[in-house]
Design a protein around this motif. Structure first.
Motif, PDB file in Angstrom:
ATOM      1  N   LEU A 292      32.763  46.340  44.740  1.00  0.00           N
ATOM      2  CA  LEU A 292      32.928  45.348  43.672  1.00  0.00           C
ATOM      3  C   LEU A 292      34.412  45.049  43.424  1.00  0.00           C
ATOM      4  O   LEU A 292      34.772  43.947  43.024  1.00  0.00           O
TER       5      LEU A 292
ATOM      6  N   GLY B 218      34.012  45.387  35.072  1.00  0.00           N
ATOM      7  CA  GLY B 218      33.325  44.875  36.249  1.00  0.00           C
ATOM      8  C   GLY B 218      34.060  43.748  36.936  1.00  0.00           C
ATOM      9  O   GLY B 218      35.076  43.253  36.463  1.00  0.00           O
ATOM     10  N   ALA B 219      33.465  43.357  38.085  1.00  0.00           N
ATOM     11  CA  ALA B 219      34.076  42.295  38.896  1.00  0.00           C
ATOM     12  C   ALA B 219      33.663  40.938  38.340  1.00  0.00           C
ATOM     13  O   ALA B 219      32.887  40.198  38.937  1.00  0.00           O
ATOM     14  N   GLN B 220      34.211  40.630  37.162  1.00  0.00           N
ATOM     15  CA  GLN B 220      33.811  39.392  36.485  1.00  0.00           C
ATOM     16  C   GLN B 220      34.507  38.193  37.128  1.00  0.00           C
ATOM     17  O   GLN B 220      35.603  38.310  37.668  1.00  0.00           O
TER      18      GLN B 220
END
Lengths: 179, 249
Positions: free
Chosen positions: B91, B229-231
């Motif tokens: 991610l 997170g991998a936003q």
């Protein structure tokens, strides 16, 4: 020749079952995609589908639709027959999907596995990440098997139920259909 | 009598199914509410509460640079993004491939944001080695080339792609990197302690998963905003624009 769509038609021609399927499938879809980091709620609500996540997303969507359909069709069977529900198949399929999706990302669940089980946790978390796609395919296969099993139960004569209550329900349904 | 048994059996099955559905739904929403990876509202509140003066000062841009953390961007950039990542996390690679170039082009190149990298090796046994090697390349000002190289060549966790030999091979691909100096640094694990400190810092902020980001005011490290997170870029954009608006006022 009995075809799969027949059982689907029978069950999902009744709006209640469509609603039940949606009510089950949507939360799972949200949960799975949130674990896959495709849906975010903070700082903004956003859905995001990068190239590397397309295969996983398609499989996740198939799995959640199948879970919704299965729950709904199981309820239909319970209401229309005295047969035993195929819970074993339903839950083994669902739990496999959950496990494969939950551990598919660098999520806190992965960390929990690592912190709780140490080295074994790291190995387990990594294996689940590496085999994420095959696990989802297995989940979908199990769910398809469950669906086929339920389909057989619905379309074969053994699900016919002539009890008074169900006759009334069916009559009402046909009256509505005629209108 | 027989009908009674069937009715009881049917009732049992129905109530079991109902219980199962209730449990599953509760599980779904329970995880949604309490997983820090999904909804971080609770954690954010906690982190905001935890962010006392000492924590704030550890996130000033000057302090982060003093700690030896790799960074890109203008030293006078008003906003700093601190990125806690692992080179083995797919991610994180997603973030580097999709989101970071947009942040770089829109905010870092324009001097509005500085990006600082913090090590959070938690995805496998080989991760620590990769982070020690990366920090060694930082000694020669080659961190970002090495970082890009690792993410571009990322493979399955602990598959051996970041073994000692491979890390040395990756390092040898970077032009201008002194091989001997790198090998000495890497073999003696010079930066292990500083990476351990990064991990401690991450944990003190409630970051256990990667990638995790904290966006702060560069000068005093205050007003932290957490991004987990991998936003995608719009998520970062919303936080950065909000901060820039606040700074203009």
């Amino acid at each position: 020749m009995i075809s799969l769509p027949l059982s689907v038609k029978v069950v999902f021609s009744i709006p209640t079952y469509v609603l039940v399927a949606a009510a089950v499938a949507i939360p799972f879809w949200i949960l799975f995609n949130a674990f896959d980091q495709l849906i975010f709620f903070d700082p903004i609500w956003i859905f995001y589908l990068p190239e590397d996540a397309v295969t996983g997303f398609i499989l996740t969507t198939i799995v959640t639709i199948l879970i919704g359909m299965l729950v709904s069709m199981n309820i239909y069977i319970i209401r229309h027959s005295k047969l035993k529900i195929s819970r074993g198949t339903l839950f083994s399929g669902s739990s496999l999907s959950i496990i494969s999706v939950v551990c598919s990302s660098c999520s806190s669940v992965g960390f929990l596995l690592i912190s709780t089980f140490g080295s074994i946790g790291i190995i387990a978390s990594n294996l689940l990440t590496i085999y994420q796609i095959p696990l989802r395919i297995i989940s979908a296969a199990i769910l398809f098997f469950a669906l086929y099993y339920i389909h057989k139960r619905i379309v074969q004569s053994c699900v016919m139920d002539f009890s008074t209550n169900n006759m009334k329900t069916d009559q009402k349904y046909h009256e509505k259909s005629d209108i | 009598m027989k009908n009674g048994k069937i009715l009881r059996l049917e009732y049992g099955i129905r109530s079991n199914l109902l219980s199962a559905i209730v449990v599953m739904t509760a599980l779904v929403f329970g995880i949604l509410l309490f997983s820090p990876n999904i909804i971080s509202i609770n954690q954010n509140v906690l982190i905001m509460g935890q962010t006392d003066d000492s924590t704030s000062s550890s996130f000033t841009l000057s302090n982060l640079i003093k700690q030896g953390s790799p960074y890109i961007g203008n030293l006078s950039a008003p906003i700093t993004i601190v990125d806690f990542s692992d080179f083995q996390c797919h991610l994180c690679a997603r973030h580097v491939k999709n989101t970071e170039p947009q942040i770089n082009e829109t905010y870092i190149q324009t001097g509005q944001v500085a990006l600082v990298f913090k090590h959070l090796p938690n995805r496998g046994f080989d991760s620590m080695g990769a982070h020690i090697a990366a920090q060694c390349t930082n000694d020669q000002g080659k961190f970002w080339q090495f970082y890009k190289l690792l993410y571009e060549n990322q493979q399955a966790i602990d598959s051996g792609w970041v073994s000692k030999d491979n890390l040395k091979k990756f390092a040898s691909q970077i032009s201008g990197l002194e091989k001997e100096q790198f090998n000495t640094c890497f073999d003696s694990q010079t930066h292990k302690e500083s990476i351990d400190n990064d991990v401690k810092l991450a944990h003190s902020q409630g970051f256990f998963d990667t990638p995790s980001f904290i966006v702060v005011d560069s000068f005093d490290g205050s007003d932290p905003e957490i991004i987990r997170g991998a936003q995608p870029f719009p998520a970062f954009q919303s936080v950065i624009e909000k901060k820039l608006d606040e700074l203009k006022k």
